[in-house]
Design an enzyme around this catalytic site. Structure first.
Site, mmCIF file in Angstrom:
data_model
loop_
_atom_site.group_PDB
_atom_site.id
_atom_site.type_symbol
_atom_site.label_atom_id
_atom_site.label_comp_id
_atom_site.label_asym_id
_atom_site.label_seq_id
_atom_site.Cartn_x
_atom_site.Cartn_y
_atom_site.Cartn_z
ATOM 1 C CG ASN A 33 31.141 19.562 9.248
ATOM 2 O OD1 ASN A 33 31.694 19.537 10.249
ATOM 3 N ND2 ASN A 33 29.890 18.979 9.477
ATOM 4 C CD GLN A 51 24.323 17.916 4.713
ATOM 5 O OE1 GLN A 51 23.506 18.125 5.658
ATOM 6 N NE2 GLN A 51 24.579 18.766 3.873
ATOM 7 C CG ASP A 61 30.251 15.891 10.476
ATOM 8 O OD1 ASP A 61 29.144 16.160 10.127
ATOM 9 O OD2 ASP A 61 30.539 16.795 11.599
ATOM 10 N NE ARG A 97 28.726 30.567 3.378
ATOM 11 C CZ ARG A 97 27.826 29.503 3.959
ATOM 12 N NH1 ARG A 97 28.135 28.295 3.356
ATOM 13 N NH2 ARG A 97 26.814 29.790 4.483
ATOM 14 C CG ASP A 149 28.821 25.308 4.511
ATOM 15 O OD1 ASP A 149 27.869 25.785 4.742
ATOM 16 O OD2 ASP A 149 28.554 24.214 5.009
ATOM 17 C CD GLU A 195 27.503 28.851 7.670
ATOM 18 O OE1 GLU A 195 26.378 29.338 7.834
ATOM 19 O OE2 GLU A 195 27.885 27.877 7.615
ATOM 20 C CG HIS A 220 22.068 29.760 1.019
ATOM 21 N ND1 HIS A 220 23.254 30.643 1.487
ATOM 22 C CD2 HIS A 220 22.425 28.575 1.369
ATOM 23 C CE1 HIS A 220 24.007 29.799 2.085
ATOM 24 N NE2 HIS A 220 23.628 28.583 2.015
HETATM 25 C C1 BGC Z 1 24.736 26.296 4.737
HETATM 26 C C2 BGC Z 1 23.610 25.499 4.514
HETATM 27 C C3 BGC Z 1 23.817 23.873 4.845
HETATM 28 C C4 BGC Z 1 24.574 23.891 6.172
HETATM 29 C C5 BGC Z 1 25.333 22.297 5.870
HETATM 30 C C6 BGC Z 1 25.161 25.836 6.103
HETATM 31 O O1 BGC Z 1 26.089 26.658 6.854
HETATM 32 O O2 BGC Z 1 24.861 27.670 4.707
HETATM 33 O O3 BGC Z 1 23.115 25.801 3.401
HETATM 34 O O4 BGC Z 1 22.639 23.467 4.884
HETATM 35 O O5 BGC Z 1 25.677 24.581 6.242
HETATM 36 O O6 BGC Z 1 26.038 22.132 4.761
#
Ligand code: BGC
Length: 543
Positions: free
Chosen positions: A108, A174, A176, A204, A206, A248, A313
């Protein structure tokens, strides 16, 4: 009758995953930071525990404003974790032991320190400008919610250098990526190729719901996003064999299931709504919340699977429960405000259950007996504690406790990157791998046994699950079968000792063995009678 699917041979459909926050797992070179050589040293440990697939949280170069989920170079490994050669050695050693390895793929966003963003902000003519989402105002996409509620007040941040706002769904550090730009879409395929060529078994992936933006929508789960994710799948299938892509998406089941497509998008998706219901079931001592979550789970395509979990986590997210349930969960499981973060709870499994072994094991035995592929979080197999004084989610990412010694055998550096838990009852003296591996009846031994049972029993090769209706809400009973194999699961969710009786028309005069105690039980006609101790689980194998 509740069915997911029938017979599936794919490895990820019935595996046990283990999540590793590398920075805190094992330091191999004494600099206080967990690394690849440290992990490689511990592969025999993971093999002995019995896990099938390791999931490595991000190990890419990062300024660590989001603990590695803010990436400044997608194509390399942060030197603090090791070299490319050490990574290749790790992959080889994992494979040698018959295990697998997946990594996080952060699709992302990048870090604001990524050279793409640096160039994008300073040079309007750079091709990287369009790698990100810019606006002259902070007006567009008003309907998109803010995810990191405790720290962010807008999804737009103003960049002085560019003289424009940029879009970010997580921390403002961060930005996008702009998936409307074909260059970004093909860049991500290159990144995927780069890591799969090194022999890993998948990703996985994210934060997938947020790839595209569109005014008048909440900018989540958009058709364009699904279309692109299907292209990723097609790319992986075309070029590789037997890989897994795990989604996720912290979304309601009806939206998550879309990420499995018609079996042509992700292979797996995390089951977010089930997780808090397991905690609710244990605290209320009733099966209803969990059964409801399972019954509300939509059917999924062939060869896809749910990833189920208790902790990871991140904070224990409460985005998938009602506001009343959330308030209740906070009161029950996070009585102090510092235990809360965004819409969740930043605590580990053992402290959430007040270090009550029976409850910890019941939660795990429930997880391992319900449909889906279970994910464990490092340290939970020994009941590690948390440190709520540390900021953000750092308190659930403390050094793995290998030994009783001060420093827990994590590193030879007396000052590791984040402190080892020192407070009783979770200090290394009482909670460590070495002791628990030797001690009969330890949590570690119980987890090892549970994993072995899960892998040996044929019924887990199918998701077919049939709940048995009966009057006592404290006890959950369900049946799972595969070909001629039958198992009956009986979970006492309560702290009561129960003289339990249930009618099982399909099991007339049937003998069972409980796979934990090895005790034999038999139905009398169609009635099963047994005594259940508080939080007891029976895994009854018919035969
Ligand atoms: C991760 C987090 C992270 C976020 C932004 C989430 O889905 O599991 O640890 O802070 O994405 O990257």
């Amino acid at each position: 009758m509740f069915k997911f699917f029938t017979d599936k041979p794919k490895w990820y459909l019935n595996a046990v995953f283990y999540e590793i926050f590398l920075r805190s797992f094992k330091d191999g070179n004494g600099d206080g930071i967990g690394d690849l050589t440290g992990l490689t040293e511990k592969l025999d440990y993971l093999k002995e525990l019995g896990v099938d697939c390791l999931w490595l949280c991000p190990i890419y170069p990062s300024p660590l404003k989001d603990n590695g989920y803010d990436i400044s170079d997608f194509y390399s490994i942060d030197p603090v974790y090791g070299t490319l050669q050490e990574f290749k050695d790790l992959v080889k050693e994992v494979q040698k032991r018959g295990m697998r390895l997946i990594m996080d793929l952060v699709v992302n966003h990048t870090s604001d320190e990524h050279p793409w963003f640096q160039e994008a902000r300073s040079n309007p003519d750079s091709p990287y400008r369009d790698y990100y989402v810019w606006s002259d105002t902070d007006e567009p996409y008003r309907d998109a919610r803010i995810i990191f509620l405790d720290t962010e007040s807008s999804n737009w941040a103003y960049d002085e250098e560019a003289g424009k706002y940029y879009w970010h769904r997580f921390y403002s550090s961060q930005p996008d990526l702009n998936y409307a730009n074909p260059a970004v879409r093909s860049e991500m395929l290159n990144i995927i190729r780069h890591w799969l060529d090194l022999g890993i078994d998948g990703f996985r992936v994210d934060a997938v719901p947020y790839l595209f933006e569109e005014d008048g929508t909440n900018c989540e789960n958009l058709p364009q996003t699904h279309e692109y994710l299907k292209q990723i799948r097609e790319f992986v299938d075309r070029n590789y064999n037997d890989k897994v892509l795990i989604c996720e998406a912290n979304q309601p089941p009806a939206d998550v299931v879309d990420y499995l497509g018609n079996g042509d998008e992700f292979h797996m998706a995390f089951h977010f709504p089930l997780m808090p219901k397991i905690f609710m079931g244990l605290r209320t001592g009733t099966r209803l919340p969990i059964e409801e979550a399972i019954k509300n789970t939509p059917a999924i395509p062939e060869e896809t699977q749910w990833g189920t979990f208790l902790r990871n986590h991140d904070e224990l997210t409460l985005e998938m429960v009602t506001p009343e349930e959330r308030e209740w969960m906070w009161q029950e499981y996070a009585p102090e405000p510092r235990m809360r973060l965004n819409l969740g709870i930043r605590r580990r499994l053992a402290p959430l259950f007040d270090n009550n072994r029976e409850m910890i094991m019941l939660a795990n035995r429930l997880l391992f007996s319900l449909p889906g592929t279970p994910f464990l979080y490092y340290g939970d197999e020994i009941g590690m504690g948390d440190d709520v004084d540390l900021p953000d989610r750092n308190g659930v990412r403390t050094p793995m406790q290998w030994e009783a010694a001060e420093g827990a055998g994590f590193s030879t550096d007396p000052q590791p990157h984040t402190p080892v838990i020192t407070r009783a009852p979770f200090s290394p003296e009482s909670v460590n791998v070495e002791q628990q591996m030797q001690q009969a009846g330890s949590l570690w031994k119980q987890m090892q046994e549970l994993i072995a049972i899960r892998k040996n029993e044929k019924v887990f090769q199918s998701n077919e699950t049939e709940f048995v209706e009966h009057a006592d809400e404290r006890v959950m009973v369900f049946r799972r079968s595969k070909d001629k194999d039958e198992m009956l699961f009986v979970h006492n969710l309560s702290s009561d000792s129960i003289q339990f009786q249930v009618e099982l028309p399909v099991f007339n005069d049937q003998k069972f063995v409980d796979l934990f105690s090895k005790d034999e039980l038999r139905t009398n006609g169609d009635t099963l009678e047994c005594t259940l101790s508080p939080f007891q689980s029976l895994y009854l194998k018919a035969g």
